[in-house]
Design an enzyme around this catalytic site. Structure first.
Site, PDB file in Angstrom:
ATOM      1  CE  LYS A   1      35.684  42.364  35.728  1.00  0.00           C
ATOM      2  NZ  LYS A   1      37.090  42.306  35.914  1.00  0.00           N
TER       3      LYS A   1
ATOM      4  CE  LYS B   1      37.298  45.125  37.924  1.00  0.00           C
ATOM      5  NZ  LYS B   1      38.643  44.592  37.762  1.00  0.00           N
TER       6      LYS B   1
HETATM    7  C1  PBG Z   1      41.315  42.599  38.203  1.00  0.00           C
HETATM    8  C2  PBG Z   1      40.205  41.795  37.664  1.00  0.00           C
HETATM    9  C3  PBG Z   1      39.182  41.164  38.373  1.00  0.00           C
HETATM   10  C4  PBG Z   1      38.402  40.515  37.422  1.00  0.00           C
HETATM   11  C5  PBG Z   1      38.969  40.730  36.181  1.00  0.00           C
HETATM   12  N1  PBG Z   1      40.064  41.554  36.353  1.00  0.00           N
HETATM   13  C6  PBG Z   1      38.961  41.047  39.825  1.00  0.00           C
HETATM   14  C7  PBG Z   1      38.542  42.213  40.615  1.00  0.00           C
HETATM   15  O1  PBG Z   1      38.397  43.323  40.131  1.00  0.00           O
HETATM   16  O2  PBG Z   1      38.372  42.010  41.822  1.00  0.00           O
HETATM   17  C8  PBG Z   1      37.192  39.702  37.722  1.00  0.00           C
HETATM   18  C9  PBG Z   1      36.749  38.791  36.619  1.00  0.00           C
HETATM   19  C10 PBG Z   1      35.732  37.802  37.026  1.00  0.00           C
HETATM   20  O3  PBG Z   1      35.154  37.836  38.127  1.00  0.00           O
HETATM   21  O4  PBG Z   1      35.463  36.900  36.201  1.00  0.00           O
HETATM   22  N2  PBG Z   1      42.574  42.036  37.833  1.00  0.00           N
END
Ligand code: PBG
Length: 331
Positions: free
Chosen positions: A248, A196
């Site tokens: 992601k 991520k």
């Molecule tokens: C963290 C989380 C995020 C997203 C999914 N889970 C936000 C981040 O890491 O700042 C982002 C998903 C998206 O942008 O569609 N809870």
């Protein structure tokens, strides 16, 4: 000399192209992320994600019904609480919005779809970080693991079948697995948001969950410059017992996705995040891009790169479309 090798033969007609398409998408490969907010009387539109809303429990139930009817593979729930604090108490409270929504939807639809939950503190903390803070203001990895274990138990008890560990703390998969097993939740699966990246593409999501974050997540989410590290994170999660790993965002990280897909012996998912959605919707609203082709092409590319399943805000619409014609048929 005219060419004897003519790849164009297989592109000569729509039926021929459909026949030889290497990548096909099935509705069951699509998972719908959904936001459920506390204290709403009616669904609230998310302005940076046209077509997406913060749901009430009732509107979430109707949306899940639509998703099931369209053949979508599952739903991923995010909670938007009215109150936040330093440790994200709402995340472990059985009556916190995410756990309440999970229980409500799992009881109703648990036999018809796979109810999944985001396991991260950022929606619940007043500072907006994915973990708890140490006295110097840094995100405290090991103290956060204890909070994640508590969240895991609350979500498993509420009926979530897959926990999406999105906080990027070291050792989170192993820690949560041990906590689940010790409490007898042997069948609750773990989806590691393994690779991520600290991405600008999460911008619209921050509006979607009313994020309080100041600053950034660069001390725990990955540097977009690092490809090898994405594979390392995924392999670590697999070694720690992740049932599924994820990359992601999706579209800008297809190289990482392909690396992980080549190496993984568990399913590999990808998250087409809020910014990927918003960019297409915004360009299409201006008439600058063909929306439907763009969505189909983006999903095809993510699956072609190696994703078994894609989390996408277009899940219902695409599943409906695929149910009638199939992506290949449109090319
Ligand atoms: C963290 C989380 C995020 C997203 C999914 N889970 C936000 C981040 O890491 O700042 C982002 C998903 C998206 O942008 O569609 N809870």
């Amino acid at each position: 000399m005219p060419p004897t090798l003519r790849p164009r033969r297989l592109r000569q007609s729509a039926p021929m192209r459909r026949l030889v398409a290497e990548t096909r998408i099935h509705p069951a490969q699509l998972v719908l992320p959904m936001f459920v907010a506390e204290g709403l009387d009616e669904p609230r539109p998310i302005s940076s994600m046209p077509g997406q809303v913060q749901h009430t429990l009732d509107s979430a139930a109707s949306e899940v019904e639509r998703a099931i009817a369209a053949g979508v593979g599952g739903i991923m729930l995010f909670g938007v609480p009215t109150e936040k604090d330093a440790v994200g108490s709402g995340a472990t409270d059985p009556d916190g919005i995410l756990n309440r929504a999970t229980r409500f939807l799992a009881e109703r639809f648990g036999d018809a779809t796979v109810v999944q939950t985001d396991l991260c503190l950022d929606e619940f903390t007043d500072h907006g970080h994915c973990g708890v803070l140490a006295s110097d203001g840094s995100v405290d990895n090991d103290a956060t693991l204890a909070r994640y274990a508590g969240m895991a138990l609350a979500q498993a008890e509420a009926g979530s079948r897959i926990l999406g560990l999105s906080g990027m703390m070291d050792g989170q998969v192993e820690h949560v697995r041990a906590a689940l097993d010790a409490a007898g939740h042997l069948d609750t699966a773990i989806l590691g948001y393994s690779a991520k990246y600290a991405s600008a593409l999460y911008g619209p999501f921050r509006e979607a969950v009313d994020s309080s974050l100041q600053g950034d997540r660069k001390t725990y989410q990955q540097d977009p410059a690092n490809r090898r590290e994405g594979l390392r994170e995924a392999l670590l999660d697999i070694a720690e017992g992740a049932d599924i790993v994820m990359v992601k965002p999706a579209s800008l990280y297809l190289d990482v996705l392909a690396d992980v897909a080549a190496a993984s012996d568990v399913p590999v998912w990808a998250y087409q995040v809020s910014g990927e959605y918003a960019m297409v919707e915004a360009a299409a609203a201006n008439g600058w891009i063909d929306r439907d082709r763009m969505i189909a092409e983006s999903l095809t590319s993510i699956v072609r790169a190696g994703a078994d399943v894609v989390l996408t805000y277009w899940a219902i619409e695409q599943a409906q479309l695929l149910g009638t014609q199939g992506l290949g048929a449109r090319s």
